[in-house]
Design a protein around this motif. Sequence first.
Motif, PDB file in Angstrom:
ATOM      1  N   UNK A 123     -13.185   4.879  53.429  1.00 48.81           N
ATOM      2  CA  UNK A 123     -12.676   5.384  54.707  1.00 48.81           C
ATOM      3  C   UNK A 123     -11.345   4.739  55.061  1.00 48.81           C
ATOM      4  N   UNK A 124     -11.182   3.458  54.744  1.00 45.95           N
ATOM      5  CA  UNK A 124      -9.937   2.770  55.074  1.00 45.95           C
ATOM      6  C   UNK A 124      -8.756   3.294  54.269  1.00 45.95           C
ATOM      7  N   UNK A 125      -9.007   3.651  52.994  1.00 47.30           N
ATOM      8  CA  UNK A 125      -7.933   4.067  52.103  1.00 47.30           C
ATOM      9  C   UNK A 125      -7.686   5.570  52.116  1.00 47.30           C
ATOM     10  N   UNK A 126      -8.447   6.298  52.901  1.00 44.89           N
ATOM     11  CA  UNK A 126      -8.269   7.747  52.989  1.00 44.89           C
ATOM     12  C   UNK A 126      -6.907   8.081  53.611  1.00 44.89           C
ATOM     13  N   UNK A 127      -6.516   9.325  53.467  1.00 44.03           N
ATOM     14  CA  UNK A 127      -5.227   9.744  54.000  1.00 44.03           C
ATOM     15  C   UNK A 127      -5.094   9.511  55.491  1.00 44.03           C
ATOM     16  N   UNK A 129      -6.976   7.219  57.029  1.00 39.19           N
ATOM     17  CA  UNK A 129      -7.599   5.927  57.257  1.00 39.19           C
ATOM     18  C   UNK A 129      -6.655   4.922  57.892  1.00 39.19           C
ATOM     19  N   UNK A 130      -7.216   3.756  58.183  1.00 45.24           N
ATOM     20  CA  UNK A 130      -6.461   2.723  58.888  1.00 45.24           C
ATOM     21  C   UNK A 130      -5.288   2.210  58.065  1.00 45.24           C
ATOM     22  N   UNK A 131      -5.491   2.007  56.757  1.00 46.09           N
ATOM     23  CA  UNK A 131      -4.434   1.447  55.906  1.00 46.09           C
ATOM     24  C   UNK A 131      -3.225   2.368  55.877  1.00 46.09           C
ATOM     25  N   UNK A 132      -3.450   3.650  55.626  1.00 46.98           N
ATOM     26  CA  UNK A 132      -2.337   4.595  55.557  1.00 46.98           C
ATOM     27  C   UNK A 132      -1.671   4.775  56.922  1.00 46.98           C
ATOM     28  N   UNK A 133      -2.458   4.694  57.985  1.00 46.27           N
ATOM     29  CA  UNK A 133      -1.899   4.841  59.336  1.00 46.27           C
ATOM     30  C   UNK A 133      -0.980   3.679  59.684  1.00 46.27           C
ATOM     31  N   UNK A 134      -1.436   2.455  59.382  1.00 45.77           N
ATOM     32  CA  UNK A 134      -0.624   1.273  59.685  1.00 45.77           C
ATOM     33  C   UNK A 134       0.649   1.268  58.849  1.00 45.77           C
ATOM     34  N   UNK A 135       0.523   1.604  57.571  1.00 46.72           N
ATOM     35  CA  UNK A 135       1.711   1.652  56.715  1.00 46.72           C
ATOM     36  C   UNK A 135       2.666   2.757  57.150  1.00 46.72           C
ATOM     37  N   UNK A 143       1.131  10.259  50.972  1.00 41.76           N
ATOM     38  CA  UNK A 143       0.457  11.544  51.181  1.00 41.76           C
ATOM     39  C   UNK A 143      -0.919  11.514  50.525  1.00 41.76           C
ATOM     40  N   UNK A 144      -1.936  11.796  51.326  1.00 44.35           N
ATOM     41  CA  UNK A 144      -3.300  11.788  50.801  1.00 44.35           C
ATOM     42  C   UNK A 144      -3.947  10.428  50.802  1.00 44.35           C
ATOM     43  N   UNK A 145      -3.226   9.405  51.219  1.00 45.19           N
ATOM     44  CA  UNK A 145      -3.796   8.062  51.236  1.00 45.19           C
ATOM     45  C   UNK A 145      -3.755   7.400  49.869  1.00 45.19           C
ATOM     46  N   UNK A 146      -4.509   6.331  49.744  1.00 46.05           N
ATOM     47  CA  UNK A 146      -4.483   5.537  48.510  1.00 46.05           C
ATOM     48  C   UNK A 146      -5.739   5.701  47.684  1.00 46.05           C
ATOM     49  N   UNK A 147      -6.603   6.639  48.067  1.00 44.95           N
ATOM     50  CA  UNK A 147      -7.762   6.931  47.241  1.00 44.95           C
ATOM     51  C   UNK A 147      -7.334   7.600  45.942  1.00 44.95           C
ATOM     52  N   UNK A 148      -8.237   7.546  44.954  1.00 47.51           N
ATOM     53  CA  UNK A 148      -8.008   8.175  43.655  1.00 47.51           C
ATOM     54  C   UNK A 148      -6.783   7.597  42.964  1.00 47.51           C
TER      55      UNK A 148
END
Length: 279
Positions: A123-127, A129-135, A143-148
């Motif tokens: 959930x944190x690394x989703x597009x 999620x918190x990590x992508x939002x803060x960055x 784009x799409x977050x850091x998953x996969x």
Amino acid sequence: MSRRWLKANALLTPTGLWLGIFLLAPLWVVVQFSFATRDTGVARAVLPWTAQAYLTALDPAFLPIFGRTLVYAVATTIACLLLGFPLAWFIARHGGRFRTVLLAAVLIPFWSSYLARIYAWKALLDGEGLVNTVLGWVGLDRDGGFLLTHGAVILGLTYGFLPFMVLPLYVACERFDFRLVEASFDLGHGRVSTFFRIVLPGVFTGVLAGSLLVLVPAAGDFVTPKLLGGVDQSTFGSVIDDQFRGGNNWPLGSAMAVLLLVLVVLVLLLRGRRGEDVL
């Protein structure tokens, strides 16, 4: 046979039975399955015995997955070492009366389910999620977050196995004679020279033990690559899981599991020989 020898072996009997029933017996079943023939019916593996599963497992098509598994395991070990050594050194050197509290803080993640924690990272690394939002606040979002991604898998593995590195390092640092560092400074050595000449050799047994405790389970982990990675992040462990579940190819999954076990045994043997040389 002396009475003392009989007493010693009697104490080992419960452990021997436990290992025999719950370790050796399942392992023997896996080895048998690895030489069996695949069956698409109700039975997962049938006779005749054959080495075809091993030939398939050693096919060059699996080499990228095997190499990726080793890269993930080694990268996770290095990351855990870089993060765990300063923490273990701080607890041993400056923890004081709070050592127990700090060690308990290291172990807190074990109080919850590993699967639940990996889902939290998903959930944190989703597009969104918190990590992508803060960055995104500083323009570093993706784009799409850091998953996969490979980084997501290594991050999840590092998070999961970091305590296995910290604990043996702490034991080694706690036994280390810190007066040697002061003596090195008095003799004119700098921080870098003191670290590589005095500190690292002094705690090398802890580094070796922690690296082994991280490397081996990281190489066999399949939950983290499945949840945080994708097809391009498949590892040997996730492929084995696929063969036993959706693939319905128990012989191939068993053969791959045996090969992974052989690799782990080789690492253990090399670690033991290296440890004897160091000691």
